[in-house]
Design an enzyme around this catalytic site. Structure first.
Site, PDB file in Angstrom:
ATOM      1  N   TYR A  87      28.048 -19.612  26.538  1.00  0.00           N
ATOM      2  CA  TYR A  87      26.807 -19.726  26.810  1.00  0.00           C
ATOM      3  C   TYR A  87      26.369 -19.582  28.004  1.00  0.00           C
ATOM      4  O   TYR A  87      25.182 -20.018  28.202  1.00  0.00           O
ATOM      5  CB  TYR A  87      26.807 -21.152  26.082  1.00  0.00           C
ATOM      6  CG  TYR A  87      27.418 -22.139  27.063  1.00  0.00           C
ATOM      7  CD1 TYR A  87      27.328 -23.088  28.395  1.00  0.00           C
ATOM      8  CD2 TYR A  87      29.225 -22.705  27.102  1.00  0.00           C
ATOM      9  CE1 TYR A  87      28.047 -23.747  28.922  1.00  0.00           C
ATOM     10  CE2 TYR A  87      29.669 -23.343  27.428  1.00  0.00           C
ATOM     11  CZ  TYR A  87      29.703 -24.153  28.605  1.00  0.00           C
ATOM     12  OH  TYR A  87      30.028 -24.180  29.279  1.00  0.00           O
ATOM     13  N   GLU A 107       8.342 -31.597  13.800  1.00  0.00           N
ATOM     14  CA  GLU A 107       8.294 -32.448  12.321  1.00  0.00           C
ATOM     15  C   GLU A 107       7.796 -31.215  12.203  1.00  0.00           C
ATOM     16  O   GLU A 107       8.748 -31.597   9.703  1.00  0.00           O
ATOM     17  CB  GLU A 107       6.151 -32.032  12.808  1.00  0.00           C
ATOM     18  CG  GLU A 107       5.502 -31.752  13.224  1.00  0.00           C
ATOM     19  CD  GLU A 107       3.954 -31.368  12.073  1.00  0.00           C
ATOM     20  OE1 GLU A 107       3.345 -32.481  11.915  1.00  0.00           O
ATOM     21  OE2 GLU A 107       3.336 -30.150  13.502  1.00  0.00           O
ATOM     22  N   GLU A 124      22.599 -18.756  29.155  1.00  0.00           N
ATOM     23  CA  GLU A 124      22.013 -19.324  30.246  1.00  0.00           C
ATOM     24  C   GLU A 124      21.748 -18.435  31.668  1.00  0.00           C
ATOM     25  O   GLU A 124      20.496 -18.290  32.542  1.00  0.00           O
ATOM     26  CB  GLU A 124      23.018 -20.633  30.394  1.00  0.00           C
ATOM     27  CG  GLU A 124      23.115 -21.217  29.312  1.00  0.00           C
ATOM     28  CD  GLU A 124      23.584 -23.203  29.320  1.00  0.00           C
ATOM     29  OE1 GLU A 124      23.071 -23.561  28.450  1.00  0.00           O
ATOM     30  OE2 GLU A 124      24.458 -23.074  30.713  1.00  0.00           O
ATOM     31  N   LYS A 146      22.634 -25.904  37.241  1.00  0.00           N
ATOM     32  CA  LYS A 146      21.930 -24.661  35.783  1.00  0.00           C
ATOM     33  C   LYS A 146      20.899 -25.800  35.241  1.00  0.00           C
ATOM     34  O   LYS A 146      19.578 -24.131  34.901  1.00  0.00           O
ATOM     35  CB  LYS A 146      22.914 -25.101  34.833  1.00  0.00           C
ATOM     36  CG  LYS A 146      22.156 -24.192  34.014  1.00  0.00           C
ATOM     37  CD  LYS A 146      23.182 -24.432  32.516  1.00  0.00           C
ATOM     38  CE  LYS A 146      23.643 -25.678  32.194  1.00  0.00           C
ATOM     39  NZ  LYS A 146      24.542 -25.847  30.588  1.00  0.00           N
ATOM     40  N   CYS A 188      29.991 -30.163  36.466  1.00  0.00           N
ATOM     41  CA  CYS A 188      29.223 -30.833  35.757  1.00  0.00           C
ATOM     42  C   CYS A 188      27.673 -31.046  36.848  1.00  0.00           C
ATOM     43  O   CYS A 188      27.026 -30.675  37.024  1.00  0.00           O
ATOM     44  CB  CYS A 188      29.206 -31.807  35.252  1.00  0.00           C
ATOM     45  SG  CYS A 188      26.987 -33.016  34.804  1.00  0.00           S
ATOM     46  N   CYS A 205      26.541 -28.467  34.760  1.00  0.00           N
ATOM     47  CA  CYS A 205      24.987 -28.887  33.623  1.00  0.00           C
ATOM     48  C   CYS A 205      23.605 -29.140  35.299  1.00  0.00           C
ATOM     49  O   CYS A 205      22.416 -28.399  34.314  1.00  0.00           O
ATOM     50  CB  CYS A 205      25.107 -29.806  32.997  1.00  0.00           C
ATOM     51  SG  CYS A 205      26.959 -30.161  33.217  1.00  0.00           S
ATOM     52  N   HIS A 242       2.724 -34.949  14.331  1.00  0.00           N
ATOM     53  CA  HIS A 242       1.487 -33.606  14.136  1.00  0.00           C
ATOM     54  C   HIS A 242       1.086 -33.727  15.749  1.00  0.00           C
ATOM     55  O   HIS A 242       0.372 -34.004  15.613  1.00  0.00           O
ATOM     56  CB  HIS A 242       1.117 -33.628  13.521  1.00  0.00           C
ATOM     57  CG  HIS A 242       0.166 -32.426  12.763  1.00  0.00           C
ATOM     58  ND1 HIS A 242       0.428 -31.298  12.701  1.00  0.00           N
ATOM     59  CD2 HIS A 242      -1.062 -32.109  13.267  1.00  0.00           C
ATOM     60  CE1 HIS A 242       0.147 -30.681  12.428  1.00  0.00           C
ATOM     61  NE2 HIS A 242      -1.553 -30.238  12.697  1.00  0.00           N
TER      62      HIS A 242
END
Length: 464
Positions: A185, A453, A189, A53, A45, A50, A448
């Protein structure tokens, strides 16, 4: 507190996310903890996963942001250019800082930190071979294997010419032409990131659609958006071999006979458990066919006294999962912290993100999984152009999707493809963990104008 005749109460092999968390939490219980790590602290990681990346993903977004800024009145006097060497140097500096923090966590917790490669001699003995080749043996009441995973390249002709994800963050020269083999993934990525940084990028996947295991609608939508951004996504496409081209270039020969020229060929076709040299077979630790270590609900292996967690057990290969597993194991072995209940690992409703461009955020069941589990479901979905892109000139769209169990009205799946998807879905993951219903979503006032939302304003059933 000396609790046994062994040198340690817990000895951890592997200084990644799960190993560090287990060592530190155990040390806070007052037990004696040792740790061996052969590389840099932080594991995949921190060093090649992670963190770098996500840093490179941030960097890749600037190129499109420069273009989109024109719609907001910003004029670029000079065309921006990527300084690859500077990006690498800045990343390396940050990773080194994190390595130091992880080392500091061990020191401050009172963990005895050993630099070297671990091998299990028996149920209570580990042998650590240091960088100088000298080996020392240490005994422990409990041994924890937290060695993670490593990239896997299949036995294809020319495999030695391919790069893995571990190599990509420190390539000597930025690739102008990149071929990514694999539609999981990591492949998606890397394709998005390097395309964003300026590489002409082709992604090859032999299956019918990228991102197997994700919601089918999310998969298709993401593939379309990646193509829209400029990544050449080719599915149903297999590689026959890789050949050396002129200079340092590569030639990718496809099974249909066509050829792609590239500066770098990234094989992102999966990862395997990092178990080589651990001596598992010698001591009788049971492994699955793919090499992952078989454990029970308390992360105990087939050998009493030896435990394993994280990517090496092949459940959910996510850093936060390894952290949670580590805390559950420590509670099981040494008792929970004062005033706390013992933690147990729950793999339901674990959120995750894929940092493609645009990114994916998801929690809960896919539509197919929900149909299989509940039968009657209601699907609410919307895709739209985000407000930002009404002026940016970008054609990027956002997808939001809710999957509801018709019998209970409970939201059992939530998916998003769009800007900040990971940040947005993390919050909604709490709602799913608490068993929120669609009626409760409907009763929640939205913020908003935001993309988030949309999840509380979906009213029309798209399909049942």
């Amino acid at each position: 507190m000396n609790t046994s005749s062994h040198d340690f109460d817990l000895f951890v092999i592997g200084g990644g996310s799960g190993g560090v968390r287990a060592a530190r939490m155990a040390a806070t219980r007052g037990v004696r903890v040792g740790m061996a790590e052969s590389g840099r602290m932080g594991g995949t990681c921190v060093n090649v996963g992670c963190i770098p990346k996500k840093l490179y993903s941030y960097g890749a977004h600037y190129a499109e942001a420069f273009v989109e800024a024109r719609g907001y009145g910003w004029q670029m006097v000079h065309a921006p250019a990527l300084d690859w060497q500077m990006l690498k140097a800045n990343r390396a500096q940050e990773i080194s800082r994190l390595n130091g923090i992880y080392d500091g966590l061990m020191t401050n917790a009172g963990v005895r930190r050993l630099q070297g490669r671990g091998r299990i001699v028996d149920a209570h003995t580990v042998e650590i071979t240091g960088e100088d080749g000298q080996a020392t043996r240490h005994t422990a009441r409990h041994i924890l294997i937290a060695t993670g995973g490593t990239p896997f390249v299949p036995a294809i002709e020319g495999r030695e010419l391919a790069a893995t994800s571990d190599d990509m963050f420190d390539l000597p020269v930025f690739p102008q032409r990149l071929v990514v083999v694999g539609g999981g993934y990591i492949g998606c990525e890397m394709a998005s990131i390097f395309h964003g940084l300026g590489a002409q990028t082709t992604l090859l996947y032999r299956g019918e659609q990228i991102l197997r295991g994700f919601d089918d609608e999310v998969r298709a939508f993401t593939a379309d958006e990646m193509r829209k951004h400029g990544v050449d996504v080719r599915v149903g496409c297999d590689v026959a071999r890789i050949e050396a081209g002129s200079g340092d270039t590569r030639r990718v020969v496809l099974s249909n006979g066509s050829v792609l020229d590239a500066d770098v060929v990234l094989y992102a076709t999966g990862r395997k458990p990092n178990v080589e040299g651990l001596g598992l077979a010698d001591v009788g630790v049971q492994q699955a066919d793919n090499g992952s270590i078989v454990v029970d609900e308390h992360f105990a292996t087939s050998v009493p006294g030896i435990f394993a967690l994280g990517d090496v057990v092949g459940r959910m290969e996510l850093t936060p999962v390894a952290l949670a597993e580590a805390m559950a194991l420590v509670d099981h072995l040494f008792g929970p912290a004062p005033g706390k209940a013992a933690r147990r690992m729950d793999y339901d409703n674990i959120p995750t993100a894929v940092f493609t461009h645009p990114p994916i955020g998801t929690v809960g069941l896919t539509e197919a999984q929900a149909r299989e589990k509940f039968g009657a479901i209601r699907v609410f979905r919307s895709d739209f152009k985000p407000l930002k892109h009404t002026l940016s000139g970008s054609g990027e769209r956002t997808l939001v999707k809710l999957i509801v169990d018709a019998g209970s009205d409970r939201v059992v799946g939530l998916h998003m493809v769009g800007a900040d998807a990971g940040e947005i879905v993390q919050g909604f993951a709490v709602a799913l963990k608490c068993g929120a219903t669609k009626a409760q979503f409907d009763a929640t006032i939205g913020i908003h104008p935001t993309s988030a939302e949309e999840f509380v304003t979906l009213r029309e059933v798209s399909r049942t």
